[in-house]
Design a protein around this motif. Structure first.
Motif, mmCIF file in Angstrom:
data_model
loop_
_atom_site.group_PDB
_atom_site.id
_atom_site.type_symbol
_atom_site.label_atom_id
_atom_site.label_comp_id
_atom_site.label_asym_id
_atom_site.label_seq_id
_atom_site.Cartn_x
_atom_site.Cartn_y
_atom_site.Cartn_z
ATOM 1 N N ARG A 96 -6.891 1.848 0.039
ATOM 2 C CA ARG A 96 -8.151 3.414 0.929
ATOM 3 C C ARG A 96 -6.855 4.821 0.513
ATOM 4 N NH1 ARG A 96 -11.296 6.056 5.274
ATOM 5 N NH2 ARG A 96 -12.427 7.343 4.101
ATOM 6 N N VAL A 97 -5.277 3.778 1.079
ATOM 7 C CA VAL A 97 -3.817 4.604 1.229
ATOM 8 C C VAL A 97 -4.237 4.702 -0.371
ATOM 9 C CG1 VAL A 97 -1.462 5.034 1.268
ATOM 10 C CG2 VAL A 97 -3.782 3.670 3.443
ATOM 11 N N ARG A 98 -4.199 4.251 -1.004
ATOM 12 C CA ARG A 98 -3.602 4.230 -2.556
ATOM 13 C C ARG A 98 -4.876 5.431 -3.079
ATOM 14 N NH1 ARG A 98 -2.704 -1.292 -2.673
ATOM 15 N NH2 ARG A 98 -0.573 -1.724 -2.762
ATOM 16 N N MET A 99 -6.023 5.040 -2.987
ATOM 17 C CA MET A 99 -7.018 6.253 -3.961
ATOM 18 C C MET A 99 -7.192 7.464 -3.310
ATOM 19 S SD MET A 99 -10.080 3.164 -3.626
ATOM 20 C CE MET A 99 -10.829 3.279 -2.142
ATOM 21 N N ARG A 100 -6.510 7.900 -1.783
ATOM 22 C CA ARG A 100 -6.912 8.883 -0.525
ATOM 23 C C ARG A 100 -4.787 9.721 -0.460
ATOM 24 N NH1 ARG A 100 -11.403 9.457 -2.901
ATOM 25 N NH2 ARG A 100 -13.283 7.896 -2.038
ATOM 26 N N LEU A 101 -4.094 8.231 -0.419
ATOM 27 C CA LEU A 101 -2.751 9.392 -0.339
ATOM 28 C C LEU A 101 -2.527 10.399 -1.570
ATOM 29 C CD1 LEU A 101 -1.258 9.786 2.088
ATOM 30 C CD2 LEU A 101 0.551 8.363 1.031
ATOM 31 N N PHE A 106 2.743 8.807 -1.150
ATOM 32 C CA PHE A 106 3.036 7.617 -1.806
ATOM 33 C C PHE A 106 4.091 7.731 -2.788
ATOM 34 C CE2 PHE A 106 1.599 3.454 -3.943
ATOM 35 C CZ PHE A 106 0.710 3.665 -2.756
ATOM 36 N N GLY A 107 4.680 8.339 -3.123
ATOM 37 C CA GLY A 107 5.595 7.385 -4.131
ATOM 38 C C GLY A 107 6.923 7.511 -3.183
ATOM 39 N N THR A 108 6.819 8.487 -2.124
ATOM 40 C CA THR A 108 8.230 8.128 -1.317
ATOM 41 C C THR A 108 7.878 6.532 -0.712
ATOM 42 O OG1 THR A 108 7.273 8.989 0.864
ATOM 43 C CG2 THR A 108 8.447 10.464 -0.615
ATOM 44 N N ASP A 261 -2.686 -4.608 0.402
ATOM 45 C CA ASP A 261 -1.856 -6.169 0.152
ATOM 46 C C ASP A 261 -0.169 -5.814 0.798
ATOM 47 O OD1 ASP A 261 -2.667 -6.815 -2.565
ATOM 48 O OD2 ASP A 261 -2.323 -4.271 -3.242
ATOM 49 N N SER A 262 0.117 -7.686 2.015
ATOM 50 C CA SER A 262 1.043 -7.122 2.532
ATOM 51 C C SER A 262 2.059 -8.384 2.046
ATOM 52 C CB SER A 262 0.681 -8.903 3.701
ATOM 53 O OG SER A 262 0.188 -7.983 4.504
ATOM 54 N N VAL A 263 3.172 -7.262 1.701
ATOM 55 C CA VAL A 263 4.248 -7.392 0.763
ATOM 56 C C VAL A 263 5.320 -7.862 2.369
ATOM 57 C CG1 VAL A 263 6.440 -6.925 -0.702
ATOM 58 C CG2 VAL A 263 3.860 -5.865 -0.766
#
Length: 292
Positions: A96-101, A106-108, A261-263
């Motif tokens: 949801r972070v990827r979809m909404r931010l 997000f690029g940082t 995803d956990s990285v």
């Protein structure tokens, strides 16, 4: 129904929130120590510890014409070892972070984990200074160029095992400031002559002291005294033993809300002092914040 003029503040609930720009919190240029030391790798299939054998010196004797030379010198040596240790950082980013931010925000994210690893690597390298066999200057002492030159001289003239260039001096900015102040101390009492004093006054203190290249590292800790601990050393004095580096592990986490995803970003290394007590000299000095 209220009457009157309409301004932005009256309809602020209808405004879109737009991120015009985004940035990550600035890092101190934190790849200093790994660049100033001797780096050795630990190849796969060679065990968990890096080992370096140093053959001891032999002793020659004087003999006369009629003497029998029958005094063999035993060849011996010592082994320096270092076992790389694991350093890691984990992040989880939900779908949801990827979809909404906002895309700019997000690029940082991409560089943050690697910055953390590099910061840790630099701090661990600076920690070697505390183990120096000899510390010059001292708590509450204002650092001078003489302390740095004394360290270089002691590295070069060591009777057991002299060091070799290149030499480096790594300091907190407040130590560098004291060196700069030493050079331009006469400014205001006479016209600034062309040369080193003018250059330092206009551009700050950069370059070398004696034969040691100066680096400022803001990751050096200022303690409560306040003091800071730098060092002057030969490049060969500190070994960075590098194991597997770097690598990532990822795992899908569908059980967490919308999923994500956990990285894990990992590195493996250790710093080791070579020829301990001879090629590395600590510089403990006053680190009071400058006021003038």
């Amino acid at each position: 129904m209220p009457s009157g003029d309409t301004f932005v503040t009256d309809v602020s609930e209808g405004l879109d929130t737009i991120i015009a720009a985004a940035r990550s919190v600035r890092e101190y240029p934190n790849n200093i120590m790994p660049r100033l030391v001797d780096t050795q790798s630990l190849p796969e299939g060679t065990g968990t510890a890096w080992r370096e054998f140093a053959a001891d010196q032999l002793t020659a004797s004087n003999y006369g014409e009629a003497d029998t030379i029958d005094n063999p010198q035993q060849i011996d040596g010592s082994v320096l070892t270092g076992t790389p240790q694991l350093v890691a950082i984990q992040t989880f980013i939900g779908d949801r972070v990827r979809m909404r931010l906002n895309r700019k925000a997000f690029g940082t994210f991409g560089q943050l984990a690697q910055n953390a690893i590099q910061r840790r690597k630099d701090i661990d390298g600076l920690a070697v200074f505390a183990g120096a066999g000899t510390t010059l200057a001292g708590t509450g002492v204002t650092l001078t160029s003489g302390h740095v030159m004394a360290g270089i001289e002691r590295i070069e003239d060591n009777s057991v095992e002299p060091g070799a260039p290149p030499y480096y001096v790594v300091l907190h900015g407040r130590g560098s400031y004291d060196l700069m102040s030493e050079i331009i101390a006469g400014v205001g009492t006479y016209p600034i002559p062309a040369g080193m004093t003018e250059s330092v006054f206009r551009q700050g203190f950069k370059g070398s002291i004696d034969t040691a290249e100066l680096y400022v590292d803001g990751l050096i800790t200022v303690d409560a005294t306040p003091d800071a601990r730098g060092a002057v050393f030969s490049r060969m004095a500190i070994v960075l033993v590098q194991g597997k580096s770097p690598w990532t592990e990822t795992r899908r986490e569908p059980q967490k809300g919308y999923g994500g995803d956990s990285v894990w970003l990992k590195d493996e290394y250790v710093y080791v002092e070579r020829s301990a007590g001879r090629w590395l000299y600590g510089l403990l000095h006053d680190a009071t914040a400058p006021t003038s």
